[in-house]
Design a protein around this motif. Structure first.
Motif, short mmCIF file in Angstrom:
data_model
loop_
_atom_site.label_atom_id
_atom_site.label_comp_id
_atom_site.label_asym_id
_atom_site.label_seq_id
_atom_site.Cartn_x
_atom_site.Cartn_y
_atom_site.Cartn_z
N MET A 1 3.49 18.22 -0.15
CA MET A 1 3.49 19.05 1.03
C MET A 1 3.25 20.51 0.67
SD MET A 1 6.51 17.97 3.59
CE MET A 1 6.09 18.31 5.23
N ASP A 2 2.63 21.17 1.55
CA ASP A 2 2.30 22.58 1.38
C ASP A 2 3.57 23.43 1.53
OD1 ASP A 2 0.88 24.91 1.23
OD2 ASP A 2 -0.01 24.76 3.23
N PRO A 3 3.76 24.51 0.74
CA PRO A 3 4.97 25.35 0.86
C PRO A 3 5.08 26.02 2.24
CG PRO A 3 3.73 25.94 -1.12
CD PRO A 3 2.95 24.91 -0.41
N ILE A 4 3.97 26.35 2.86
CA ILE A 4 4.00 26.97 4.18
C ILE A 4 4.55 25.99 5.21
CG2 ILE A 4 2.59 27.98 6.01
CD1 ILE A 4 0.81 29.12 3.83
N THR A 5 4.19 24.72 5.10
CA THR A 5 4.67 23.70 6.02
C THR A 5 6.18 23.52 5.87
OG1 THR A 5 2.54 22.59 5.77
CG2 THR A 5 4.31 21.33 6.80
N ILE A 6 6.66 23.57 4.65
CA ILE A 6 8.10 23.43 4.39
C ILE A 6 8.85 24.61 5.02
CG2 ILE A 6 9.87 23.41 2.59
CD1 ILE A 6 7.81 21.96 0.81
N ILE A 7 8.30 25.81 4.87
CA ILE A 7 8.94 26.99 5.45
C ILE A 7 8.95 26.88 6.98
CG2 ILE A 7 8.69 29.50 5.79
CD1 ILE A 7 7.65 29.62 2.90
N MET A 8 7.87 26.42 7.57
CA MET A 8 7.79 26.27 9.03
C MET A 8 8.84 25.28 9.53
SD MET A 8 5.54 28.29 10.24
CE MET A 8 4.92 27.66 11.78
N PHE A 9 8.97 24.13 8.85
CA PHE A 9 10.00 23.15 9.24
C PHE A 9 11.40 23.73 9.08
CE2 PHE A 9 6.77 19.69 8.55
CZ PHE A 9 6.76 19.26 9.87
N GLY A 10 11.58 24.54 8.04
CA GLY A 10 12.88 25.19 7.83
C GLY A 10 13.22 26.15 8.96
N LEU A 11 12.24 26.95 9.38
CA LEU A 11 12.45 27.89 10.48
C LEU A 11 12.74 27.17 11.79
CD1 LEU A 11 9.75 30.62 9.81
CD2 LEU A 11 12.21 30.85 9.60
N ILE A 12 12.02 26.08 12.04
CA ILE A 12 12.25 25.31 13.26
C ILE A 12 13.66 24.71 13.24
CG2 ILE A 12 11.55 23.24 14.52
CD1 ILE A 12 8.65 23.93 13.72
N ALA A 13 14.09 24.23 12.07
CA ALA A 13 15.44 23.66 11.96
C ALA A 13 16.50 24.73 12.21
CB ALA A 13 15.63 23.04 10.58
N VAL A 14 16.31 25.94 11.70
CA VAL A 14 17.26 27.04 11.92
C VAL A 14 17.30 27.41 13.40
CG1 VAL A 14 17.68 29.49 11.46
CG2 VAL A 14 17.11 27.95 9.58
N LEU A 15 16.14 27.48 14.05
CA LEU A 15 16.10 27.80 15.49
C LEU A 15 16.83 26.74 16.31
CD1 LEU A 15 12.46 29.12 15.92
CD2 LEU A 15 14.56 30.42 16.12
N ILE A 16 16.62 25.48 16.00
CA ILE A 16 17.29 24.41 16.73
C ILE A 16 18.80 24.49 16.51
CG2 ILE A 16 17.60 21.90 16.82
CD1 ILE A 16 14.57 21.66 16.29
N PHE A 17 19.22 24.78 15.28
CA PHE A 17 20.63 24.92 14.98
C PHE A 17 21.26 26.02 15.83
CE2 PHE A 17 23.84 27.32 12.53
CZ PHE A 17 24.84 26.37 12.49
N PHE A 18 20.61 27.19 15.90
CA PHE A 18 21.16 28.30 16.68
C PHE A 18 21.13 28.01 18.17
CE2 PHE A 18 20.42 30.97 12.84
CZ PHE A 18 21.72 31.44 12.73
N MET A 19 20.15 27.26 18.66
CA MET A 19 20.12 26.90 20.07
C MET A 19 21.32 26.03 20.43
SD MET A 19 16.04 26.31 20.87
CE MET A 19 16.39 24.72 21.48
N PHE A 20 21.62 25.03 19.61
CA PHE A 20 22.78 24.18 19.88
C PHE A 20 24.08 24.97 19.78
CE2 PHE A 20 19.94 20.54 18.85
CZ PHE A 20 20.13 19.84 20.04
N ARG A 21 24.16 25.84 18.79
CA ARG A 21 25.37 26.64 18.60
C ARG A 21 25.60 27.56 19.79
NH1 ARG A 21 25.76 31.52 14.87
NH2 ARG A 21 27.94 32.01 14.93
N ASN A 22 24.53 28.20 20.28
CA ASN A 22 24.64 29.10 21.42
C ASN A 22 25.03 28.32 22.68
OD1 ASN A 22 24.52 31.43 22.88
ND2 ASN A 22 22.30 31.48 23.07
#
Length: 142
Positions: A1-22
């Motif tokens: 996998m491309d490093p940029i793709t991994i970073i994108m999935f990581g950012l999406i996971a962080v956003l989803i985490f904060f949405m549930f937390r909020n």
């Protein structure tokens, strides 16, 4: 996998985490609000109307509130917040009196005459007082 793709999935996971937390925080705040609704409490409805709770019907999710001379039946979720009265500070009596004139208010001459007159020469050092002429003007210092 491309490093940029991994970073994108990581950012999406962080956003989803904060949405549930909020969402959980909002839900918890709403639950605390609903639990604090008691007859006699002052509340503000979502429409901006301030009222006092008279009764709450848990089964129908309705609240009967009184605003002025009117009694209104509203849904419990229409209550935006519980208005808490501000407690008076114990230091209120320690404040200086507000005897300053209002903007544009004229002060009589008797009130201004009672103020002390400050002698500016008394605050000068002796060397500076000697430099003054007899007529009160200062000599330039070299």
């Amino acid at each position: 996998m491309d490093p940029i793709t991994i970073i994108m999935f990581g950012l999406i996971a962080v956003l989803i985490f904060f949405m549930f937390r909020n969402g959980k925080k909002r839900q918890q705040a709403m639950q605390e609000l609903q639990n604090s609704l008691r007859p006699g409490a002052e509340v503000m409805l979502q429409s901006g109307i301030f009222a006092t709770i008279e009764s709450i019907d848990e089964e129908e999710n309705r609240a009967t509130v009184r605003s002025g001379d009117s009694t209104i039946v509203v849904h419990r979720s229409a209550i935006a917040q519980v208005v808490k009265p501000v407690e008076a500070d114990a230091s209120e009596g320690e404040l200086a009196p507000d005897d300053d004139p209002e903007f544009g208010e004229r002060i009589s001459r008797e009130e201004t005459a009672a103020e002390p007159v400050i002698d500016l020469d008394a605050e000068k050092p002796a060397a500076d007082r000697d430099a003054d002429d007899e007529d009160g003007s200062e000599k330039p210092k070299a």
